[in-house]
Design a protein around this motif. Structure first.
Motif, PDB file in Angstrom:
ATOM      1  N   ASP A   1      -3.864   5.560  -8.281  1.00  0.00           N
ATOM      2  CA  ASP A   1      -5.322   5.749  -7.982  1.00  0.00           C
ATOM      3  C   ASP A   1      -5.234   4.947  -6.426  1.00  0.00           C
ATOM      4  O   ASP A   1      -5.346   3.897  -6.306  1.00  0.00           O
ATOM      5  N   GLY A   2      -6.023   6.176  -5.496  1.00  0.00           N
ATOM      6  CA  GLY A   2      -5.976   5.694  -4.305  1.00  0.00           C
ATOM      7  C   GLY A   2      -7.065   4.512  -3.995  1.00  0.00           C
ATOM      8  O   GLY A   2      -6.824   3.471  -3.216  1.00  0.00           O
ATOM      9  N   VAL A   3      -8.303   4.614  -4.754  1.00  0.00           N
ATOM     10  CA  VAL A   3      -9.040   3.614  -4.550  1.00  0.00           C
ATOM     11  C   VAL A   3      -8.620   2.202  -5.067  1.00  0.00           C
ATOM     12  O   VAL A   3      -8.881   1.271  -4.360  1.00  0.00           O
ATOM     13  N   LYS A  38      -6.350   0.832  -2.687  1.00  0.00           N
ATOM     14  CA  LYS A  38      -6.856   0.141  -1.392  1.00  0.00           C
ATOM     15  C   LYS A  38      -7.683  -0.969  -1.763  1.00  0.00           C
ATOM     16  O   LYS A  38      -7.524  -1.946  -0.958  1.00  0.00           O
ATOM     17  N   THR A  45      -9.079  10.705  -1.264  1.00  0.00           N
ATOM     18  CA  THR A  45      -8.249  10.146  -2.290  1.00  0.00           C
ATOM     19  C   THR A  45      -8.521   8.581  -2.429  1.00  0.00           C
ATOM     20  O   THR A  45      -8.981   7.991  -3.560  1.00  0.00           O
ATOM     21  N   CYS A  46      -8.571   7.775  -1.366  1.00  0.00           N
ATOM     22  CA  CYS A  46      -8.850   6.384  -1.461  1.00  0.00           C
ATOM     23  C   CYS A  46     -10.061   6.279  -0.924  1.00  0.00           C
ATOM     24  O   CYS A  46     -10.390   4.975  -0.837  1.00  0.00           O
ATOM     25  N   ARG A  47     -10.821   7.120  -0.646  1.00  0.00           N
ATOM     26  CA  ARG A  47     -12.301   6.545  -0.355  1.00  0.00           C
ATOM     27  C   ARG A  47     -12.133   5.922   1.027  1.00  0.00           C
ATOM     28  O   ARG A  47     -12.968   4.856   0.880  1.00  0.00           O
ATOM     29  N   ALA A  56      -0.492  12.567   1.932  1.00  0.00           N
ATOM     30  CA  ALA A  56      -0.651  12.356   3.298  1.00  0.00           C
ATOM     31  C   ALA A  56       0.690  12.185   4.269  1.00  0.00           C
ATOM     32  O   ALA A  56       0.858  11.334   5.004  1.00  0.00           O
ATOM     33  N   PHE A 104       0.697  -1.112  -0.047  1.00  0.00           N
ATOM     34  CA  PHE A 104       0.023   0.015   0.042  1.00  0.00           C
ATOM     35  C   PHE A 104       0.602   1.309   0.204  1.00  0.00           C
ATOM     36  O   PHE A 104       1.603   1.600   0.941  1.00  0.00           O
ATOM     37  N   MET A 139      -6.159  11.664   2.064  1.00  0.00           N
ATOM     38  CA  MET A 139      -5.889  10.406   1.843  1.00  0.00           C
ATOM     39  C   MET A 139      -7.322   9.711   2.118  1.00  0.00           C
ATOM     40  O   MET A 139      -7.679   8.756   1.069  1.00  0.00           O
TER      41      MET A 139
END
Lengths: 199, 178
Positions: free
Chosen positions: A183-185, A188, B95-97, A56, A51, B92
């Motif tokens: 792409d953060g989503v 994750k 961006t990452c939901r 942040a 990850f 964060m």
């Protein structure tokens, strides 16, 4: 002897250092900090158990803590830089209270802010992250400046009974960037799917 | 003997705790706070919860992101002053939901003695909304648990950030001794 030649910097190469840490990673979960350590991890492999933080700043160690508490059966390694760790220094005190045995933090310390033009960081002026970690209650805190020491630390990762901290002295240079997905989503969801958490 | 009906009515803080349990909250990040003292005590005493004291509120945003990476649900307790500390970390969350619920005790808005609490307290809701956090406000004790439950629901069902502001009038203004 006085020489005009720049002194050869003998400190570890960051890309060699990350390869040593991840050589036998098994099912290790990896969290990296903004920004060079994210490129370092991607240079080894864009593993779905990584990850990456692309922002942040200061969050890496705490993301590792939340994950380590939630997932006590897996090992969690945070690899971040000196600047990123300095921005979230309080996290070391917070982790020093929780002390999850499955969490390890390795700080790649080149004494500089690599992403913003190599300005000196506090560690270049003598601030010791390993002493901060010790003062925060990390019983296993190592100051590492060579490959032998780093390999010994890597060997502790799979079965240490205490939270680990390592300050790894690395050369201040900028190897070519290797960019993982940002792409953060996606990152994750991919991570959650990989460890079976997306229920 | 007290009225048996009244004895069955839990304090609103205890009701919030019951809402956290109902939502299967397992990690609770907090910065010590008078308004949250009872709730923190209950969380710390619950063996199914990990209550994590933080040095600063933004640590909690990152803590709960990590927890959610393994599917564990969390909640973050803080005072209104702590909201300002969270701003960049909330990037964060967005961006990452990451799902996130913050329970915020308000200062600086009702019979506040300390003027230093007013700048952040009077802008807490606006600051959160600027960061796309859905904000719910509680002024009456009977609304507290239901509002917290609703905020947790929408956060975890929709991968969204929510905050419940527990007003200073609800909590009671801090009493100062001269």
């Amino acid at each position: 002897m006085i020489s005009n030649e720049p002194r050869l910097d003998q400190r570890l190469d960051r890309r060699a250092a990350i390869r040593i840490l991840l050589e036998n990673r098994g099912d290790l979960l990896l969290v990296t900090g903004l920004g060079s350590t994210t490129w370092d991890a991607a240079s080894v492999a864009d593993d779905e158990h990584n990850f990456y933080l692309w922002g942040a700043m200061g969050a890496a160690a705490m993301v590792g803590l939340g994950l380590a508490i939630a997932q006590p059966d897996r090992r969690v390694l945070v690899v971040t830089g000196d600047g990123e760790m300095l921005m979230g220094l309080g996290a070391l005190a917070t982790i020093g209270v929780q002390r999850p045995p499955n969490l390890a933090i390795a700080v790649f310390d080149n004494g500089h802010y690599g992403e913003t033009g190599m300005q000196a960081s506090h560690t270049a002026e003598g601030v010791s992250l390993v002493e901060v970690a010790r003062a925060c209650g990390f019983k296993e805190a190592f100051d590492i400046d060579d490959e032998v020491g780093l390999r010994e630390f890597a060997a502790l990762l799979p079965n240490s009974a205490a939270s680990l901290f390592a300050r790894v002295a690395i050369r201040a240079h900028e190897p070519p960037r290797v960019l993982p997905p940002r792409d953060g989503v996606f990152l994750k969801n991919r991570f959650r799917r990989a460890i079976g958490a997306d229920t | 003997m007290g009225d048996p009906a009244a004895m069955n009515v839990l304090d609103w803080r205890d009701q919030i705790f019951a809402a956290l349990k109902q939502a299967e909250i397992r990690q609770v990040g907090y910065v010590p706070d008078a308004g949250h003292a009872r709730l923190i005590e209950l969380c710390r005493a619950d063996p199914a919860m990990r209550a994590v004291p933080l040095t600063s509120e933004e640590e909690g945003v990152a803590l709960l992101a990590g927890a959610w990476l393994d599917g564990q649900r969390g909640a973050l307790l803080m005072q209104s002053s702590g909201v300002g500390n969270c701003i960049n970390m909330l990037s964060m969350t967005k961006t990452c939901r990451f799902p996130l619920t913050m329970l915020v005790t308000m200062r600086g808005e009702w019979a506040e003695f300390n003027p230093w609490q007013v700048p952040m307290g009077s802008r807490t809701q606006a600051a959160l909304e600027l960061c796309d956090v859905l904000v719910y406000r509680v002024d009456r004790p009977e609304d507290a648990a239901e509002t917290v439950a609703a905020a947790l629901d929408i956060a975890f069902n929709g991968d969204l950030a929510t905050a419940v502001l527990l007003s200073q009038r609800l909590i009671g203004a801090k009493r100062w001794m001269k």
